[in-house]
Design a protein around this motif. Structure first.
Motif, PDB file in Angstrom:
ATOM      1  N   GLU A   1       1.049  13.917  -1.161  1.00  0.00           N
ATOM      2  CA  GLU A   1       0.668  12.271  -1.545  1.00  0.00           C
ATOM      3  C   GLU A   1       2.030  11.751  -1.517  1.00  0.00           C
ATOM      4  N   ALA A   2       3.359  12.120  -1.754  1.00  0.00           N
ATOM      5  CA  ALA A   2       4.506  11.666  -1.689  1.00  0.00           C
ATOM      6  C   ALA A   2       4.819  11.317  -0.455  1.00  0.00           C
ATOM      7  N   ALA A   3       4.547  12.323   0.786  1.00  0.00           N
ATOM      8  CA  ALA A   3       4.863  12.120   2.078  1.00  0.00           C
ATOM      9  C   ALA A   3       3.507  10.663   2.717  1.00  0.00           C
ATOM     10  N   ASN A   4       2.427  10.766   2.162  1.00  0.00           N
ATOM     11  CA  ASN A   4       1.406   9.905   2.451  1.00  0.00           C
ATOM     12  C   ASN A   4       1.665   8.554   1.840  1.00  0.00           C
ATOM     13  N   LEU A   5       2.672   8.349   0.755  1.00  0.00           N
ATOM     14  CA  LEU A   5       2.870   7.090   0.330  1.00  0.00           C
ATOM     15  C   LEU A   5       3.934   6.301   1.196  1.00  0.00           C
ATOM     16  N   ILE A   6       4.642   6.944   2.118  1.00  0.00           N
ATOM     17  CA  ILE A   6       5.623   6.232   2.844  1.00  0.00           C
ATOM     18  C   ILE A   6       5.032   5.342   3.920  1.00  0.00           C
ATOM     19  N   GLY A   7       5.041   3.984   3.479  1.00  0.00           N
ATOM     20  CA  GLY A   7       4.556   2.966   4.492  1.00  0.00           C
ATOM     21  C   GLY A   7       3.296   2.878   4.751  1.00  0.00           C
ATOM     22  N   SER A   8       2.952   2.188   5.735  1.00  0.00           N
ATOM     23  CA  SER A   8       1.426   2.074   6.106  1.00  0.00           C
ATOM     24  C   SER A   8       0.762   3.042   6.949  1.00  0.00           C
ATOM     25  N   ASP A   9      -0.356   2.820   7.306  1.00  0.00           N
ATOM     26  CA  ASP A   9      -1.118   3.746   8.414  1.00  0.00           C
ATOM     27  C   ASP A   9      -0.208   4.136   9.433  1.00  0.00           C
ATOM     28  N   GLN A  10       0.282   2.678   9.927  1.00  0.00           N
ATOM     29  CA  GLN A  10       1.091   2.717  11.099  1.00  0.00           C
ATOM     30  C   GLN A  10       2.415   3.505  11.004  1.00  0.00           C
ATOM     31  N   VAL A  11       3.059   3.278   9.793  1.00  0.00           N
ATOM     32  CA  VAL A  11       4.320   4.369   9.772  1.00  0.00           C
ATOM     33  C   VAL A  11       3.745   5.882   9.464  1.00  0.00           C
ATOM     34  N   GLN A  12       2.914   5.938   8.758  1.00  0.00           N
ATOM     35  CA  GLN A  12       2.450   7.275   8.575  1.00  0.00           C
ATOM     36  C   GLN A  12       2.277   8.073   9.922  1.00  0.00           C
ATOM     37  N   SER A  13       1.759   7.425  11.125  1.00  0.00           N
ATOM     38  CA  SER A  13       1.669   8.062  12.409  1.00  0.00           C
ATOM     39  C   SER A  13       3.050   8.405  12.988  1.00  0.00           C
ATOM     40  N   ARG A  14       4.341   8.010  12.369  1.00  0.00           N
ATOM     41  CA  ARG A  14       5.480   8.059  13.377  1.00  0.00           C
ATOM     42  C   ARG A  14       6.470   8.856  12.076  1.00  0.00           C
ATOM     43  N   SER A  15       6.440   8.561  10.956  1.00  0.00           N
ATOM     44  CA  SER A  15       7.454   9.007   9.916  1.00  0.00           C
ATOM     45  C   SER A  15       7.216  10.539   9.658  1.00  0.00           C
ATOM     46  N   THR A  16       8.377  11.011   9.325  1.00  0.00           N
ATOM     47  CA  THR A  16       8.310  12.545   9.082  1.00  0.00           C
ATOM     48  C   THR A  16       9.096  12.830   7.785  1.00  0.00           C
ATOM     49  N   ILE A  17       8.669  13.842   7.156  1.00  0.00           N
ATOM     50  CA  ILE A  17       9.216  14.095   5.874  1.00  0.00           C
ATOM     51  C   ILE A  17      10.930  14.649   5.904  1.00  0.00           C
ATOM     52  N   ALA A  18      11.227  15.245   7.205  1.00  0.00           N
ATOM     53  CA  ALA A  18      12.631  15.701   7.354  1.00  0.00           C
ATOM     54  C   ALA A  18      13.513  14.288   7.646  1.00  0.00           C
ATOM     55  N   GLY A  19      12.677  13.388   8.503  1.00  0.00           N
ATOM     56  CA  GLY A  19      13.453  12.037   8.708  1.00  0.00           C
ATOM     57  C   GLY A  19      13.605  11.295   7.345  1.00  0.00           C
ATOM     58  N   ASN A  20      12.611  11.354   6.562  1.00  0.00           N
ATOM     59  CA  ASN A  20      12.641  10.704   5.235  1.00  0.00           C
ATOM     60  C   ASN A  20      13.930  11.239   4.476  1.00  0.00           C
ATOM     61  N   LEU A  21      14.057  12.478   4.509  1.00  0.00           N
ATOM     62  CA  LEU A  21      15.255  13.185   3.882  1.00  0.00           C
ATOM     63  C   LEU A  21      16.444  12.940   4.595  1.00  0.00           C
ATOM     64  N   CYS A  22      16.716  12.906   5.738  1.00  0.00           N
ATOM     65  CA  CYS A  22      17.881  12.690   6.405  1.00  0.00           C
ATOM     66  C   CYS A  22      18.238  11.217   6.521  1.00  0.00           C
ATOM     67  N   ASN A  23      17.429  10.400   6.427  1.00  0.00           N
ATOM     68  CA  ASN A  23      17.508   8.924   6.211  1.00  0.00           C
ATOM     69  C   ASN A  23      18.823   8.651   5.014  1.00  0.00           C
ATOM     70  N   ALA A  24      18.373   9.658   4.032  1.00  0.00           N
ATOM     71  CA  ALA A  24      19.273   9.739   2.939  1.00  0.00           C
ATOM     72  C   ALA A  24      18.980   8.391   1.806  1.00  0.00           C
ATOM     73  N   SER A  25      18.045   7.757   1.831  1.00  0.00           N
ATOM     74  CA  SER A  25      17.654   6.635   0.904  1.00  0.00           C
ATOM     75  C   SER A  25      17.577   7.320  -0.678  1.00  0.00           C
ATOM     76  N   PRO A  26      18.149   6.675  -1.438  1.00  0.00           N
ATOM     77  CA  PRO A  26      18.013   7.439  -2.882  1.00  0.00           C
ATOM     78  C   PRO A  26      16.582   7.047  -3.233  1.00  0.00           C
ATOM     79  N   ALA A  27      15.895   5.875  -2.699  1.00  0.00           N
ATOM     80  CA  ALA A  27      14.482   5.651  -3.135  1.00  0.00           C
ATOM     81  C   ALA A  27      13.334   6.454  -2.196  1.00  0.00           C
TER      82      ALA A  27
END
Lengths: 160, 286, 749
Positions: B91-117
């Motif tokens: 559910e955390a991964a699926n909260l990232i952005g819209s369905d459009q963003v879900q089709s592309r974004s990754t948890i590894a990318g979310n991690l390495c982007n290193a945003s505190p949020a």
């Protein structure tokens, strides 16, 4: 800067173009392929006006590099008409007055089509969340949600 | 700028190491391409990892689940086994952005982007997830909380790439949950995020991990919050202690998205609520 | 005005039906062409360089390196734009807003522009332009800008009394009676201060244009605008062109809401094209849209209302302070006119202070200046009601303005809809629906003037009898359908036989902007008269064909009919037949009308809103929303509903989450759709609407403007609902989770 040669399928047709390596798909679609139905509202993936499908998945074409789509299949709003007939979503958007200025409409239609193909009978809430990535500033979304519901109903009837 | 799409992790690592200029790994691109378009980064080389089969796979084994670094978040939601074992992470991964963003974004990318949020990171930390980091000659496994070192900064060395995120095997009677606070229902960045993972034994919390996002320079593990509920049936007193521990660990800033006071208070509220959901998912009765 | 005064008894045939819009298919298939969708052979890409400082002296601009870059075809700075504006200060301000002259006055103020062969080259060129700035003290907050010692932004703006430089560029006062006497009569007086943060229209389509000036100083401009005629005159004046030699075509417009009534990039795009001698396309990025175009005012407002025990308001005052951005405007003046327009108050006074700050030049935003005083006043109305233990809606009904009431801004009202909308609200099922824990209901009213203005319309009968209607008001939300309905109604033909188009500036006389909710009102009026004009011609042709006097020919149900003795056997001549025979009866058949459409008919609305507030986080969810508005005759009910829903949604965004956030450096921190949070689909419920049709006596069909009023009540409706849900009175928009939780915590302390 050397360019990249991209060979792809768009709305069922083979398409080739060359572009700079850092060009995003929205710019290639609009400026090189001539598909200006793909709209740019923000360029940062926050408005959804540039929504297309990439190998069947909904994406913002402003957040895809054109270099990435080599060998892939893209569908845009321009490909929704089949055999000269409007898609039920397109028809219902007109009937329900689900657009005012119409700039968000192409992206919303593409997103709604993906939704109905995966979930033919979505609830109001499911529709609202599925379209949350597509900003509309004119309608308050009311008539959009109703048009998607109506199109879903029509498509379910047809597939029966 | 040069775009490369290698077919193996080794090739990717070699490309990363060789490039002398500015180099970026492209997974979903939902952060990187935004930054490129805004002119905040000007890469000389982009290495697209989506053509690497091991990075595109979700594999389950006796030791747990391995999620390739290029697996888009929508696929996590479509994976029933994963959703069952780690509903909070998904559910955390699926909260990232819209369905459009879900089709592309990754948890590894979310991690390495290193945003505190970053939304998935507190959930991954709570889950005890690890990152498999590969370079030309080396492969190491690191706890995810060790990857991010500050806002926009990671501990990855030049030439290193995250190949996958692994989640440990899930014991019976376990549950996890992630909640975030955003002003809008969707398309927003967490003002506060809270992830909780726990395992029960006879209705009592046996092990727990609590992590928070957007309340410090990096997502943080809050051991005191976990201690507050271990050995309890998540009664009100335990929950209040958890909330207090969460708030106490906060070291937030006031910025355009939230204030220090708000983040500190709501971290406790969300920690409590996430713990309750995780508890119920583990079969606990409140 | 020569219209049928018995319009109220008119039975409409097609007006009021829900037909499909003429531009629908193009818009659902991606074919409709918007501002950024045009292409001209050899076109260049135009980009702007903008100030990174809130206030700075521009000491030097060095474009020499950029000019030498291969592919750069033109660079424009203020040095390339001679001031041709003469004594017209407003026009000088527009020129200076389009391109800084010596000083950058806000973060995002344009300082240079480039035209190059492609985007990559243009971006490179921008980086090669070297500007040396000297930072100056800045002020962005309205109250701080009014304080003594605040940084002064324009030396030419002077305090009326002292003559010293000031940031207050205009003080306006409206009202009547003796407010002190009014307050003396009151049993209860409530006084409170409110703040509203700056919001943006948030149209999804950024400003975009394609400019093309030839070496003979004639040109064309394709542009997304709410008023191409106005854009033409402004651009022509700034660039020293004859208006007749600049043809402006309005593209399909991707939302405007007032923000596309002002020029931003267009004069510069034309200047680039003239210098490069090539077509130049300029498309703003979203970041530029937020930083340099649009926004409405931030405000700070004091309201004082006194009432008797029975609820009669005895006196009311408002002090309203509005940011105008970096140039003088009249936004607080509008606010002070609007403030108490909903109510019949014996002693009333409002004073508006227009204040200059280092923010982008304020533009009209849907019912400009109205939502903010409505937030303040409608909140205080609820406080008065609570004090008097009256139902808030009863207090409003008791004091509602009616026909004959002298409005606080001067005029005496004709038939108006505030009372009826309140009665409808009181009787609406929404008012009786049960609320759960942490839920609250709020009611609020709103007003908007509506405008008419200069309008002209051509109606051409084709050789096959189909009708081409050419209007000059840009269609922002479906007005072509409404105007085609009106033409069909008047001509007595099916809607499908009429095609409405927006003409370019070369094909019609001057038309004012589509603003002030005037599109369907004014072009509708002109369409009626143009159709009647055409009908006279059609009757003449029939009379000629039959060789009978004109007076013996009437027009009914789409055909000329002979009347009177000996004529009853003549079969009618249909529009089609008359069109076919036109070559032999006098040539092409057309009707046209040029009019100043006055008396657009004031508009009122009452909104009901239910919210649920999470008391631990301050997150507010709108769970039910009802809009009741007097629309006059609703020509196309779908698009009237659309206006009511769209305005409410914008108001909800303003109420809850939208705001410009400025840092201490005076720079905008959230110039994007991620952190400038307009409502997404999952944020909103269905928005119920109830249209009341109280006819406007000054329009042949009873039409009023409908587009704007719906944005006025939501801030207050939500504020009142939040207060009823969690017991805290919010006095600052947006009522974000952070502000609501703080208010809850403060109320506990």
């Amino acid at each position: 800067m050397s360019g990249v040669h991209v060979s792809t399928t768009i709305n069922g047709d083979p398409v080739e173009f060359a572009c700079p390596q850092d060009e995003t798909l929205i710019n290639s679609l609009r400026d090189r392929v001539g598909l200006t139905g793909v709209k740019e509202g923000c360029g940062t993936g926050d408005c959804g006006a540039c929504s297309v499908t990439l190998d069947g998945r909904l994406v913002c074409s402003c957040l895809v590099l054109s270099a990435e789509v080599n060998g892939k299949e893209i569908a845009t709003v321009e490909g929704m008409v089949e055999d000269g007939k409007l898609h039920p979503l397109q028809q219902q958007f007109i009937e329900h007055a689900a657009l005012q200025c119409g700039i968000c409409t192409p992206g919303i239609l593409v997103a709604a089509k993906v939704l109905l193909e995966r979930n033919p009978n979505p609830s109001e809430e499911e529709i609202r969340y599925a379209l949350a990535g597509n900003l509309c500033r004119c309608t308050g979304y009311d008539k959009i949600v109703r048009a998607v519901q109506a199109a879903g109903k029509e498509m379910r009837k047809k597939s029966r | 700028m040069r775009y490369e799409a290698p077919g193996t992790t080794k090739e990717a690592a070699a490309l990363l190491e060789k490039e002398k200029g500015s180099v970026h790994v492209l997974a979903g691109g939902t952060d990187l391409i935004v930054r490129m378009r805004l002119g905040l980064v000007e890469p000389d080389l982009i290495v697209d990892i989506k053509h690497i089969p091991t990075m595109q796979a979700i594999t389950a084994s006796a030791s747990g689940t391995r999620i390739g670094a290029a697996v888009c978040n929508a696929r996590l939601g479509e994976n029933k086994a994963l959703k069952k074992a780690w509903p909070g992470v998904v559910e955390a991964a699926n909260l990232i952005g819209s369905d459009q963003v879900q089709s592309r974004s990754t948890i590894a990318g979310n991690l390495c982007n290193a945003s505190p949020a970053a939304d998935s990171v507190p959930a991954l930390i709570a889950a005890g997830a690890k990152a498999i980091v590969v370079s030309k000659n080396k492969r190491r496994t690191v706890a995810v909380e060790k990857i991010v070192s500050g806002p926009g900064q990671t501990s990855l060395a030049r030439g290193e790439v995250v190949e996958a995120i692994t989640l440990p095997k899930r014991p019976a009677r376990s549950g996890d949950a992630y909640l975030r606070l955003t002003p809008r229902t969707e398309m927003d960045i967490a003002v506060v995020g809270a992830g909780v993972s726990l395992t029960l034994e006879r209705g009592v919390v046996k092990t727990a991990r609590v992590a928070l996002g957007a309340v410090a320079p990096t997502a943080i593990l809050v051991p005191a919050a976990a201690r507050a509920i271990i050995g309890t049936k998540l009664d009100d007193a335990a929950l209040d202690k958890l909330a207090a521990a969460c708030s106490a660990k906060c070291d937030p800033i006031t910025d355009k998205r939230g204030t220090i006071e708000y983040r500190t208070k709501v971290a406790g509220v969300l920690g409590k609520r996430a713990a309750k959901i995780a508890f119920q998912r583990a079969g606990g009765v409140l | 005005m020569g219209h049928d005064s018995t319009y109220t008894n008119q039975k409409f045939k097609v007006v009021g039906t829900r037909v499909n819009r003429p531009d629908g298919v193009d818009k659902v298939t991606g074919r409709a062409k918007y501002g950024a969708d045009a292409y001209a052979p050899g076109q260049l890409v135009g980009l702007f360089l903008r100030s990174p400082h809130a206030h700075a002296k521009i000491k030097k601009i060095d474009v020499s390196k950029a000019e030498k870059l291969d592919g750069v075809k033109a660079i424009i700075t203020s040095a390339d734009l001679p001031d041709l504006t003469g004594d017209d200060r407003d026009l000088t301000d527009i020129l200076e807003n389009c391109m800084a002259r010596g000083r950058a006055l806000y973060d995002g103020h344009a300082v240079a522009a480039v035209a190059a062969i492609d985007m990559q080259t243009a971006k490179k060129a921008l980086k090669l332009i070297k500007i040396s700035y000297q930072k100056l003290p800045h002020v962005t907050d309205v109250d701080q800008a009014m304080e003594p010692g605040a940084p002064i932004i324009h030396d030419f703006v002077r305090d009326r009394k002292t003559g010293k430089p000031s940031n207050v560029c205009k003080i306006s006062q409206f009202g009547h009676g003796d407010v002190e006497a009014g307050f003396a009569e009151a049993d209860v007086i409530i006084e409170k201060t409110f703040k509203t943060e700056q919001t943006h229209q948030g149209y999804i389509e950024p400003h975009a244009c394609l400019a093309n000036i030839s070496s003979d100083n004639t040109g064309e401009l394709w542009v997304t605008t709410q008023g191409h005629f106005g854009f033409r005159s402004t651009c022509a004046e700034l660039l020293g062109m004859d208006v007749a030699k600049l043809k402006v075509t309005s593209s399909e417009i991707g939302g405007g809401f007032g923000g596309k009534t002002h020029v931003w990039i267009e004069p510069i795009a034309l200047a680039l094209s003239r210098k490069a001698n090539r077509p130049v396309k300029v498309v703003m990025s979203r970041d530029e849209v937020f930083r340099a175009s649009g926004p409405t005012s931030a405000t700070s407002i004091d309201v004082k209302i006194g009432a008797k025990k029975d609820g009669t308001i005895t006196g009311a005052t408002a002090d309203l302070r509005y940011t105008n951005g970096a140039f003088p405007g009249f936004w607080a003046m509008l606010g002070s006119m609007i403030s108490f327009a909903c109510y019949d108050i014996k002693h009333v006074k409002s004073i508006g202070y227009d204040v200059i700050v280092n923010r982008p030049k304020v533009a009209a935003y849907r019912a400009p200046s109205a939502p903010m005083p409505a937030f303040a006043i409608e909140s205080v109305m609820d406080l008065i009601a609570a004090e008097l233990k009256m139902k808030p809606i009863e207090l409003r009904i008791k004091n509602a303005a009616k026909e004959g009431t002298r409005a606080s801004y001067g005029p005496t009202y004709g038939p108006i809809g505030i009372g009826p909308t309140l009665d409808a609200a009181k009787n609406h099922p929404h008012m009786r629906a049960r609320l759960k824990k942490n839920q609250g209901r709020g009611v609020a009213c709103g007003f908007w003037f509506n405008f008419g203005g200069q309008t002209c319309v051509d109606l051409n009968i084709g050789i096959d009898g189909s009708v081409n209607l050419i209007v000059g008001t840009v269609d922002v939300g479906g007005s072509r359908a409404s105007l085609a309905l009106i033409a069909a109604e008047e001509l007595g033909i099916p809607y499908e036989q009429v095609r409405a188009n927006v003409g370019d500036t070369a094909s019609l006389g001057h038309n004012d902007m589509t603003d002030g909710s005037r599109g369907t009102f004014s072009s509708g009026m002109a369409t009626i008269f143009a159709a009647r004009n055409a009908i006279t011609v059609l009757r003449e042709r029939a009379a000629k064909t039959w060789d009978i006097p004109l007076e013996s020919v009437i027009w009914k149900e789409g055909a000329a009919r002979a009347t009177g003795k000996g004529n009853s056997n003549r079969p009618p001549l249909s529009l089609k037949e008359l069109a076919a025979s036109a070559p032999n009866t006098g040539g092409p058949i057309a009707g046209h009308n040029e009019v100043v459409a006055d008396n657009a008919g004031v508009s009122f609305a009452s909104h009901i809103c239910d919210v649920e507030v999470d008391p631990e986080t301050g997150v507010t969810k709108v769970i039910r929303y009802t809009v009741i508005q007097d629309a006059g005759k609703a020509v196309h009910p779908d698009y009237v509903e659309g206006q009511l829903q769209g305005g409410a949604a914008q108001g909800i965004g303003w109420a809850l989450n939208e705001e410009y956030v400025y840092g201490d450096d005076g720079c905008l921190q959230n110039p994007g759709f991620l952190d400038y949070r307009i409502p997404v689909c999952s944020d909103l419920p269905f928005i119920d609407t109830q249209i009341l049709e109280i006819p406007n006596p000054d329009h042949p069909y009873g039409i009023r403007g409908v587009g704007e009023t719906s944005i006025v009540p939501p801030l207050a409706a939500i504020g009142n609902a939040v207060s009823n849900a969690v017991g805290v009175r919010m006095n600052h928009t947006p009522m974000s989770p952070i502000r609501i939780l703080k208010a809850i915590e403060d109320s506990k302390a």
